[in-house]
Write a protein that holds these residues in place. Structure first.
Motif, PDB file in Angstrom:
ATOM      1  N   PHE A 456     -38.650   7.572  38.310  1.00 52.84           N
ATOM      2  CA  PHE A 456     -40.017   6.011  38.383  1.00 52.84           C
ATOM      3  C   PHE A 456     -39.456   4.790  38.998  1.00 52.84           C
ATOM      4  CE2 PHE A 456     -42.923   3.587  36.450  1.00 52.84           C
ATOM      5  CZ  PHE A 456     -44.495   4.500  37.118  1.00 52.84           C
ATOM      6  N   ASP A 457     -38.387   4.626  39.844  1.00 47.71           N
ATOM      7  CA  ASP A 457     -38.336   4.170  40.158  1.00 47.71           C
ATOM      8  C   ASP A 457     -36.933   2.757  39.417  1.00 47.71           C
ATOM      9  OD1 ASP A 457     -38.558   2.166  41.735  1.00 47.71           O
ATOM     10  OD2 ASP A 457     -39.041   0.082  40.860  1.00 47.71           O
ATOM     11  N   PHE A 458     -36.169   3.906  39.029  1.00 54.18           N
ATOM     12  CA  PHE A 458     -35.204   3.922  37.903  1.00 54.18           C
ATOM     13  C   PHE A 458     -33.764   2.846  38.549  1.00 54.18           C
ATOM     14  CE2 PHE A 458     -30.908   4.386  35.583  1.00 54.18           C
ATOM     15  CZ  PHE A 458     -31.195   3.960  34.467  1.00 54.18           C
ATOM     16  N   PHE A 459     -33.625   3.829  39.738  1.00 51.12           N
ATOM     17  CA  PHE A 459     -31.828   3.440  40.585  1.00 51.12           C
ATOM     18  C   PHE A 459     -32.289   2.030  40.645  1.00 51.12           C
ATOM     19  CE2 PHE A 459     -29.778   4.244  44.501  1.00 51.12           C
ATOM     20  CZ  PHE A 459     -29.185   4.356  43.978  1.00 51.12           C
ATOM     21  N   ASN A 460     -33.713   1.975  41.628  1.00 49.89           N
ATOM     22  CA  ASN A 460     -33.812   0.449  42.508  1.00 49.89           C
ATOM     23  C   ASN A 460     -33.348  -0.786  41.104  1.00 49.89           C
ATOM     24  OD1 ASN A 460     -33.979   1.567  44.442  1.00 49.89           O
ATOM     25  ND2 ASN A 460     -36.266   1.445  44.702  1.00 49.89           N
ATOM     26  N   LYS A 461     -34.320  -0.388  40.144  1.00 48.70           N
ATOM     27  CA  LYS A 461     -33.962  -0.984  38.818  1.00 48.70           C
ATOM     28  C   LYS A 461     -32.504  -1.810  38.754  1.00 48.70           C
ATOM     29  CE  LYS A 461     -38.427  -1.755  37.121  1.00 48.70           C
ATOM     30  NZ  LYS A 461     -39.174  -0.626  37.154  1.00 48.70           N
ATOM     31  N   LEU A 462     -31.871  -0.952  38.581  1.00 45.02           N
ATOM     32  CA  LEU A 462     -30.230  -0.830  38.259  1.00 45.02           C
ATOM     33  C   LEU A 462     -29.838  -1.582  38.854  1.00 45.02           C
ATOM     34  CD1 LEU A 462     -28.108   1.572  36.171  1.00 45.02           C
ATOM     35  CD2 LEU A 462     -27.731   2.355  38.241  1.00 45.02           C
ATOM     36  N   LYS A 463     -29.925  -0.680  40.125  1.00 44.12           N
ATOM     37  CA  LYS A 463     -29.710  -1.664  41.218  1.00 44.12           C
ATOM     38  C   LYS A 463     -29.495  -3.118  41.366  1.00 44.12           C
ATOM     39  CE  LYS A 463     -27.452   0.144  45.510  1.00 44.12           C
ATOM     40  NZ  LYS A 463     -26.518   0.275  45.706  1.00 44.12           N
ATOM     41  N   SER A 464     -30.595  -2.956  41.383  1.00 44.57           N
ATOM     42  CA  SER A 464     -30.664  -5.231  41.741  1.00 44.57           C
ATOM     43  C   SER A 464     -30.186  -5.320  39.752  1.00 44.57           C
ATOM     44  CB  SER A 464     -32.300  -5.340  41.579  1.00 44.57           C
ATOM     45  OG  SER A 464     -33.235  -4.765  39.793  1.00 44.57           O
ATOM     46  N   ILE A 465     -30.753  -4.769  39.088  1.00 40.35           N
ATOM     47  CA  ILE A 465     -30.052  -5.621  37.478  1.00 40.35           C
ATOM     48  C   ILE A 465     -28.570  -5.305  38.196  1.00 40.35           C
ATOM     49  CG2 ILE A 465     -30.016  -4.764  35.171  1.00 40.35           C
ATOM     50  CD1 ILE A 465     -31.818  -4.092  34.719  1.00 40.35           C
ATOM     51  N   SER A 466     -27.724  -4.900  38.879  1.00 43.00           N
ATOM     52  CA  SER A 466     -26.295  -5.026  38.384  1.00 43.00           C
ATOM     53  C   SER A 466     -25.709  -5.919  39.681  1.00 43.00           C
ATOM     54  CB  SER A 466     -25.135  -3.715  38.057  1.00 43.00           C
ATOM     55  OG  SER A 466     -25.641  -2.830  39.417  1.00 43.00           O
ATOM     56  N   LYS A 467     -26.925  -6.570  40.874  1.00 46.13           N
ATOM     57  CA  LYS A 467     -25.982  -6.304  41.814  1.00 46.13           C
ATOM     58  C   LYS A 467     -25.355  -5.584  42.831  1.00 46.13           C
ATOM     59  CE  LYS A 467     -26.639 -10.763  40.635  1.00 46.13           C
ATOM     60  NZ  LYS A 467     -26.323 -11.233  39.219  1.00 46.13           N
ATOM     61  N   GLY A 468     -25.549  -4.511  42.076  1.00 53.03           N
ATOM     62  CA  GLY A 468     -25.582  -3.329  43.182  1.00 53.03           C
ATOM     63  C   GLY A 468     -24.280  -2.163  42.509  1.00 53.03           C
ATOM     64  N   TYR A 469     -23.792  -2.903  41.856  1.00 50.34           N
ATOM     65  CA  TYR A 469     -22.108  -2.265  40.648  1.00 50.34           C
ATOM     66  C   TYR A 469     -22.419  -1.649  40.229  1.00 50.34           C
ATOM     67  CZ  TYR A 469     -19.912  -6.237  42.878  1.00 50.34           C
ATOM     68  OH  TYR A 469     -18.565  -6.977  44.058  1.00 50.34           O
ATOM     69  N   ALA A 470     -23.365  -1.134  39.263  1.00 52.37           N
ATOM     70  CA  ALA A 470     -23.088   0.082  38.503  1.00 52.37           C
ATOM     71  C   ALA A 470     -23.690   1.227  38.869  1.00 52.37           C
ATOM     72  CB  ALA A 470     -24.429  -0.150  37.747  1.00 52.37           C
ATOM     73  N   SER A 471     -23.020   2.668  38.684  1.00 50.36           N
ATOM     74  CA  SER A 471     -23.359   3.772  39.201  1.00 50.36           C
ATOM     75  C   SER A 471     -24.055   4.494  38.056  1.00 50.36           C
ATOM     76  CB  SER A 471     -22.417   3.870  40.054  1.00 50.36           C
ATOM     77  OG  SER A 471     -20.905   4.113  39.522  1.00 50.36           O
TER      78      SER A 471
END
Ligand code: GTP
Length: 599
Positions: A456-471
């Motif tokens: 439920f939209d976790f990946f997109n939020k993770l990406k936007s919070i970390s500017k793409g750096y978190a995996s």
């Protein structure tokens, strides 16, 4: 063939760092294609790849390179996708190689998929050559990027080629590094029994199943009787060849080479990507290590708009599975949508891409429902049933408890984003487990979390919070009881099974209100008023109303507005293609996955 002149390698990178463009330049420099045959991103051969500008499928080609040492080398280059949903493709490509070119954008530096792909390459014991791309851009910052490669990946970047895949700057340096640094296939022995790894496949009308293979040991030629080690099927090879990227036939593939074979195979189920091919006479005894089967993360129902197309749809799924073995599916039915399949995907982009490929490559019009996970429902009669579709939820009176899959999530991130990421996990009902240091700058954050909250939209939020750096990666840890309820959506008073969702009771009101609001935006006005309600059992949580449109709008247009009127009709016609009539309400495709974009 002199094995010491073979180099098998992949190009890996974060999305958009320039892999496909570098592959284009390499093809040009090695004169693999004539100028007139060249087009941009030639290895992205699917229409959908070209339009979206992303690589979805791996693609392998053979090229010849005359190096500065005066020797001729045979390269097998495998271009791979950058997006996390397609990392399955990357891991398969890497198993066919001895080395990888790691492309890093000089203006961006190391990003999440740079790291993830490097780990995949290291798991496969590959030699990695870092290459810094986009040197033509004024914002290129070589020193920072080199330091990042050294600090976060631990690779020596001091002599990394500094290139521009766009202008062609220093591409030869990359090719020379391939010759100098990537090992040749040392274990390739033509005299051993055949062992060849299937790393990809597709269906061809004339040839049957075509398999991309890496011959590890032995040789293979037309007329050979082959044995597929996991499915125990036997066939006779009818064609052998390489791609340049033109499909060329060849007499034989030797140990160490990458190419394709066909054997008039029409039984698609006999072919598994990751399987080992040997010969029926003089077989090898031990198969090559295959691939870890990927667990689908997201399930959804897919239905043909036209119910008569069910058989075509089924055949299309079988064929697409050949070229994408991470896809799983089984038949299901819906009151609203008819006969279709429940399909499992690695992520939301994967889901979108498969749907689009099915529609384009097999000329089908499809409709997809909101994604779900598998729930375990314990009933008052002592039975336990598993459902992957909210519509199948039994009457709450008959349920004693519901369990949902929990995963252990490991998020790798620069430490600056820890606070915000912890908030995100908490909001997603995560249970904090641990926080570990990787080095001075990076940390691993560990949570247990319902899998449903991840899709439920976790990946997109993770990406936007970390500017793409978190995996992140996750592992299923088992099922746990949760307070879950089934929320239904009623359109014009009728329950639409394809809209039902299972939610944590904590979120029920919030999601009910958001979903009805979103549906109101997405469903066009009809010629009558349409109430939209979210309900749990008989209890209505939220309600919106779509007003009827005024029939006279169009006819009041002035004659000069004819073209506008035409456009309006065109637009309506266009919209109709993806509309499904439910009850007597026309519902667009977007409405079925609206639930994912809620906040
Ligand atoms: P995926 O296949 O989607 O993972 O992306 P990719 O890594 O293959 O990237 P691609 O080659 O599609 O390039 C992404 C964008 O960067 C395109 O718009 C390219 O034109 C541009 N690009 C690639 N290399 C260079 C370069 O050296 N300089 C500049 N200025 N742009 C580049």
């Amino acid at each position: 063939m002199d094995k010491s002149k073979i180099r098998n390698f992949s190009i890996i990178a974060h999305i958009d760092h320039g892999k496909s463009t570098l592959a284009d330049r390499i093809l040009e420099i090695t004169n693999t294609l004539e100028k007139r045959e060249m087009q941009e991103q030639i290895l992205d051969s699917m229409d959908i790849e070209r339009e979206r500008g992303i690589t979805i499928k791996l693609n392998s080609i053979q090229l010849e390179y005359k190096a500065k040492d005066g020797e001729n080398y045979t390269f097998h280059l495998i271009d791979t996708p950058g997006h996390v949903d397609f990392s399955y493709e990357v891991s398969r490509s890497l198993a066919a190689c001895e080395g990888a070119i790691l492309v890093v954008d000089a203006t961006q530096g190391v990003e999440a998929q740079t790291l993830a792909n490097v780990y995949l390459a290291l798991e496969n014991d590959l030699e990695i050559i870092p290459v810094i791309n986009k040197m033509d851009l004024p914002s290129a910052d070589v020193e920072r990027v080199k330091k990042e490669i050294e600090d976060t990946i631990g690779l020596d970047a001091s002599d990394a080629p500094l290139i521009s895949a766009k202008t062609g700057l220093n591409i030869v340096d990359v090719l020379e590094a391939v010759v100098a640094k990537i090992p040749y296939p040392i274990d390739a022995d033509d005299n051993k029994p055949l062992r060849a790894l299937i790393f990809d496949s597709y269906y061809d009308k004339y040839l049957g199943v075509v398999m991309s293979i890496r011959v590890k040991e032995g040789t293979i030629k037309v007329g050979d009787k082959i044995h597929l080690m996991s499915t125990n099927a036997d066939y006779e090879v009818t064609a052998v060849g390489i791609k340049t990227p033109k499909i060329l036939k060849k007499g034989e593939l030797e140990a160490g080479e990458v190419g394709w074979i066909a054997a008039s195979i029409k039984t698609i189920k006999d072919i598994h990507v990751g399987d080992t091919i040997t010969k029926t006479d003089n077989p090898a005894t031990i198969p090559l290590p295959g691939y870890k089967k990927m667990k689908p993360m997201v399930y959804c129902g897919i239905y043909p708009l036209d119910t008569n197309k069910y058989q075509d749809f089924k055949e299309a799924l079988e064929k697409i599975e050949l070229s994408d073995s991470s896809l799983v599916y089984e038949p299901e039915t819906s009151q609203a949508l008819g006969f279709g399949f429940r399909c499992g995907f690695l992520g939301l982009l994967h889901m979108e891409v498969i749907q689009e490929r099915l529609e384009r490559e097999y000329n089908l019009a499809l409709i997809a429902t909101a994604p779900s996970v598998i729930y375990k429902i314990h009933l008052t009669n002592g039975e336990m049933i598993e459902i992957d579709n909210p519509a199948k939820m039994p009457d709450p009176q008959k349920i004693t408890k519901i369990e949902e899959p929990f995963v252990n999530v490991k998020i790798m991130t620069p430490k600056d984003y820890i606070g915000d990421l912890m908030n995100l996990c908490q909001n997603k009902l995560g249970i904090y487990k641990d926080l570990e240091y990787v080095d001075d700058n990076r940390m691993i954050l560990i949570y247990d979390m319902p899998l449903a909250e991840i899709i439920f939209d976790f990946f997109n939020k993770l990406k936007s919070i970390s500017k793409g750096y978190a995996s992140f990666e996750y592992e299923l840890i088992g099922y746990k009881e949760s307070k879950l309820v089934k929320m239904d959506i009623l359109l014009n008073g009728d329950m639409v099974d394809a809209f039902s969702m299972i939610v944590n009771s904590k979120f029920a009101y919030q999601r009910g209100a958001a979903l009805t609001k979103k549906l109101k935006e997405l469903i066009p006005r009809q010629n009558f008023e349409v109430p939209i309600q979210a309900a749990i059992g008989n209890k209505v949580l939220a309600r919106e109303t779509i007003k009827a449109y005024r029939k006279d709008v169009i006819w009041k247009l002035h004659a000069a507005d004819i073209s506008r009127k035409k456009k309006l009709f065109e637009k309506q016609k266009e919209g109709k293609k993806r509309m499904k009539e439910i009850g007597n309400v026309e519902v667009p495709q977007e409405a079925f996955i609206a639930v994912l974009k809620l906040d």
